[in-house]
Write a protein that holds these residues in place. Sequence first.
Motif, PDB file in Angstrom:
ATOM      1  N   THR A   1       0.828  -1.190   0.000  1.00 20.66           N
ATOM      2  CA  THR A   1       0.000   0.000   0.000  1.00 20.66           C
ATOM      3  C   THR A   1       0.868   1.247   0.000  1.00 20.66           C
ATOM      4  O   THR A   1       1.926   1.291   0.618  1.00 20.66           O
ATOM      5  N   VAL A   2       0.408   2.247  -0.703  1.00 22.63           N
ATOM      6  CA  VAL A   2       1.141   3.505  -0.772  1.00 22.63           C
ATOM      7  C   VAL A   2       0.692   4.372   0.390  1.00 22.63           C
ATOM      8  O   VAL A   2      -0.486   4.687   0.529  1.00 22.63           O
ATOM      9  N   MET A   3       1.634   4.734   1.246  1.00 19.68           N
ATOM     10  CA  MET A   3       1.312   5.609   2.356  1.00 19.68           C
ATOM     11  C   MET A   3       1.147   7.030   1.835  1.00 19.68           C
ATOM     12  O   MET A   3       1.544   7.354   0.717  1.00 19.68           O
ATOM     13  N   THR A   4       0.571   7.882   2.661  1.00 19.57           N
ATOM     14  CA  THR A   4       0.453   9.282   2.286  1.00 19.57           C
ATOM     15  C   THR A   4       1.852   9.892   2.243  1.00 19.57           C
ATOM     16  O   THR A   4       2.580   9.840   3.225  1.00 19.57           O
ATOM     17  N   PRO A   5       2.231  10.427   1.102  1.00 23.72           N
ATOM     18  CA  PRO A   5       3.592  10.957   0.972  1.00 23.72           C
ATOM     19  C   PRO A   5       3.764  12.244   1.776  1.00 23.72           C
ATOM     20  O   PRO A   5       2.826  13.022   1.946  1.00 23.72           O
ATOM     21  N   SER A   6       4.964  12.469   2.222  1.00 30.08           N
ATOM     22  CA  SER A   6       5.264  13.712   2.943  1.00 30.08           C
ATOM     23  C   SER A   6       5.406  14.858   1.939  1.00 30.08           C
ATOM     24  O   SER A   6       5.544  14.640   0.734  1.00 30.08           O
TER      25      SER A   6
ATOM     26  N   THR B   1      -0.730  14.620  -5.349  1.00 28.71           N
ATOM     27  CA  THR B   1      -0.634  13.413  -4.523  1.00 28.71           C
ATOM     28  C   THR B   1      -1.162  12.191  -5.269  1.00 28.71           C
ATOM     29  O   THR B   1      -0.584  11.114  -5.205  1.00 28.71           O
TER      30      THR B   1
ATOM     31  N   LYS C   1       0.890   8.767  -6.150  1.00 27.38           N
ATOM     32  CA  LYS C   1       0.481   7.413  -5.748  1.00 27.38           C
ATOM     33  C   LYS C   1       0.377   6.480  -6.951  1.00 27.38           C
ATOM     34  O   LYS C   1       0.808   5.331  -6.890  1.00 27.38           O
TER      35      LYS C   1
ATOM     36  N   LYS D   1       2.709   3.105  -7.619  1.00 27.13           N
ATOM     37  CA  LYS D   1       2.114   1.801  -7.940  1.00 27.13           C
ATOM     38  C   LYS D   1       2.672   1.268  -9.263  1.00 27.13           C
ATOM     39  O   LYS D   1       2.983   0.086  -9.390  1.00 27.13           O
TER      40      LYS D   1
END
Length: 130
Positions: A2-7, A59, A63, A67
Amino acid sequence: MTVMTPSKKDLVTFELIWAFIFMVIALYPLIHSEAIRLWSVIVSITFILIAFIAPSLLTGFYKIWVKFGELIGGVISKLILLLLFYAIFTPVALVLKLLGKDLLHKRLDSKASTYWEEREEQPGSLKNQF
């Protein structure tokens, strides 16, 4: 995965990389004494502005790109392993088999009472390994 929320830093870096890529595309014709690609300069400047004004705007693109990278990485790693196996390991195994070599001592010996191999020197203490 899973792709976390990017900083914010990740997004800015991602967008600046895309800006650099489009700037290279824009300036590449200069090598051949041709005109720069204006559309690519505009896209590059857009990425730079977004990176510094509102990096979270892209964002979703980030994402999707991550992926896509994971998908490509999975395919490429399997392809490399396949090539290694069939281009290196299989020919080596065939040559060793033709030469009658048994590097792993897997051949059964009907005359042997045991396959135990005595050590020539015993290992030292394992308390201070590092």
